[in-house]
Write an enzyme that holds these catalytic residues in place. Structure first.
Site, PDB file in Angstrom:
ATOM      1  CE1 TYR A 140      -3.192  -2.841   0.101  1.00 14.08           C
ATOM      2  CE2 TYR A 140      -3.705  -2.331   2.369  1.00 14.08           C
ATOM      3  CZ  TYR A 140      -3.918  -3.088   1.236  1.00 14.08           C
ATOM      4  OH  TYR A 140      -4.869  -4.090   1.267  1.00 14.08           O
ATOM      5  CE  LYS A 187       0.820 -17.714  -2.474  1.00 12.61           C
ATOM      6  NZ  LYS A 187      -0.079 -18.864  -2.353  1.00 12.61           N
ATOM      7  CG  ASP A 219      -2.545 -20.003  -0.371  1.00 13.38           C
ATOM      8  OD1 ASP A 219      -1.764 -19.886   0.600  1.00 13.38           O
ATOM      9  OD2 ASP A 219      -2.232 -20.635  -1.396  1.00 13.38           O
ATOM     10  CG  ASP A 243      -7.054  -4.170   4.199  1.00  9.55           C
ATOM     11  OD1 ASP A 243      -8.034  -4.072   4.953  1.00  9.55           O
ATOM     12  OD2 ASP A 243      -6.926  -3.520   3.142  1.00  9.55           O
ATOM     13  CG  ASP A 247     -12.410  -6.167   6.586  1.00 14.88           C
ATOM     14  OD1 ASP A 247     -12.109  -5.668   7.693  1.00 14.88           O
ATOM     15  OD2 ASP A 247     -12.812  -5.473   5.633  1.00 14.88           O
TER      16      ASP A 247
END
Ligand code: NAD
Length: 352
Positions: A140, A187, A219, A243, A247
């Protein structure tokens, strides 16, 4: 004595922070501590009074406090194209206080299990997860751009050792204060930056011998969160993975009015706030659920003031109020008793 900046904000913000302060007042009495509150302007309320969402005075007062308790900001009144936006106060204060880790617990209250979209058997062992998300680095904030006249675009995930180490250490410290389990989510089978996360994480784990560690690909973590959420205690991860996963984890609980959060930097000064917004549709109607804000105050005590026992006490008070069947409208169930914002705050304060 601890100084707390209270940034009530807009919409239901003033209603819910008022109840959190009532509960903190009860904690003062029981635990013989002193809190001093500094009320500061932010968001739409600050735009109305000072013309900007985060006045310099607000920042100065917050920096001089031991922590910040934030309600919520925003509302249709300030949705003016080109005008200052209340939400700028959130990004601004996070930047000013240099908070690099975001703490998002996802906990299922057994009394509210039916609100979860997951099957009851999956929730049998309970869900009590703390996701520690890196907040100021990664994709980001990395180099980005558009090439070849818009035919391609790129974003870059880049992390320094310092950025990784400080947030991983936060993860270990929180695991030490909770159930002593920490999972790094990355990852590393694909990304070079993730391999650096693993190297740093593995390198520092011997500093925290009481914490059991594991590493999981993102994943798989996304699947495990809905398949067997009870396996997790603390998760530490990068900005983007955090992020998304925070959620996902919050949805497991099913009740937005119940979820607290916190953000911390290098010092103990943190920003604590509910994950929901300013709910303009119910503002000023004594309908908002104050529990997410009350639980945010509990997080403040645990993670910024090292007052774990007082934090436990607030959480236990919330538990008993739910056990007794008191509910605000958003979490109302058959056979329970409906209360407003103020009464819910009073009930929790009286159980401290
Ligand atoms: P919201 O979270 O404010 O509301 C979504 C829905 O959940 C609404 O129906 C609301 O009534 C309900 N709700 C939220 N909190 C509740 C509570 N404590 N008790 C009972 N019901 C609750 O999200 P939104 O409607 O998308 O946004 C409203 C405003 O809040 C916007 O201006 C948005 O920008 C702002 N916002 C602020 C923050 C923040 O301050 N951290 C976060 C998200 C949104």
């Amino acid at each position: 004595m601890k100084k707390i900046a209270v940034m009530a904000g807009d919409g239901i913000g003033p209603d819910i922070t008022e109840q959190a302060v009532h509960v903190l007042n009860a904690v003062e009495e029981k635990f013989h501590v002193r809190f001093q509150y500094e009320y500061v302007l932010a968001g739409g309320a600050a735009i109305d009074q000072c013309g900007e969402p985060l006045p310099a005075e607000t920042v100065a007062v917050c920096k001089n406090c031991d922590s910040v308790l934030l309600g919520a900001v925003g509302g249709p009144k300030w949705d003016i194209p080109g005008g200052p936006r209340p939400e700028q106060a959130l990004l601004g204060i996070r930047k000013e206080l240099k908070v690099f880790s975001n703490l998002r617990p996802a906990k299922i209250f057994p009394q509210l299990k039916s609100a979860s979209p997951l099957k009851e058997e999956i929730l049998a062992d309970g869900v009590d997860i703390l996701i520690v998300r890196e907040l100021t680095g990664g994709i980001y904030f990395g180099k980005n751009g558009i090439r070849a006249n818009g035919l391609s675009a790129f974003d870059t995930e880049e992390y320094s050792i310092t950025e990784i180490e400080r947030v991983c250490r936060r993860g270990f410290e929180f695991a030490e204060k909770r159930n002593h389990k920490l999972c790094l989510v990355d990852k590393a089978n694909v990304l070079e930056s993730s391999r650096l996360w693993r190297k740093i994480f593995t390198g520092i784990k011997s500093d925290y011998p009481e914490v059991e560690t594991s590493c999981m690909y993102v994943d798989n973590a996304a699947m495990q969160l809905v398949k067997c959420p009870s396996q997790f205690d603390v998760i530490v991860t990068s900005n983007m993975f955090g992020d998304i996963l925070s959620d996902e984890a919050s949805m497991i609980t099913g009740s937005i009015g119940m979820l607290p959060s916190g953000s911390l930097g290098a010092s103990n000064l943190g920003i604590y706030e509910p994950i929901h917004g300013s709910a303009p549709d119910i503002a000023g109607k004594d309908m908002a659920n104050p529990l997410a804000t009350i639980l945010s105050a509990a997080m403040m005590l645990r993670y910024s003031f090292d007052m774990g026992e007082a934090a436990d006490c607030i959480e236990a008070a919330v538990d008993s109020v739910l056990d007794e069947g008191w509910r605000t409208a958003d979490i109302m169930q058959e056979g329970c008793r409906l209360v407003g914002t103020r009464q819910m705050g009073q009930l929790v304060a009286s159980r401290i």
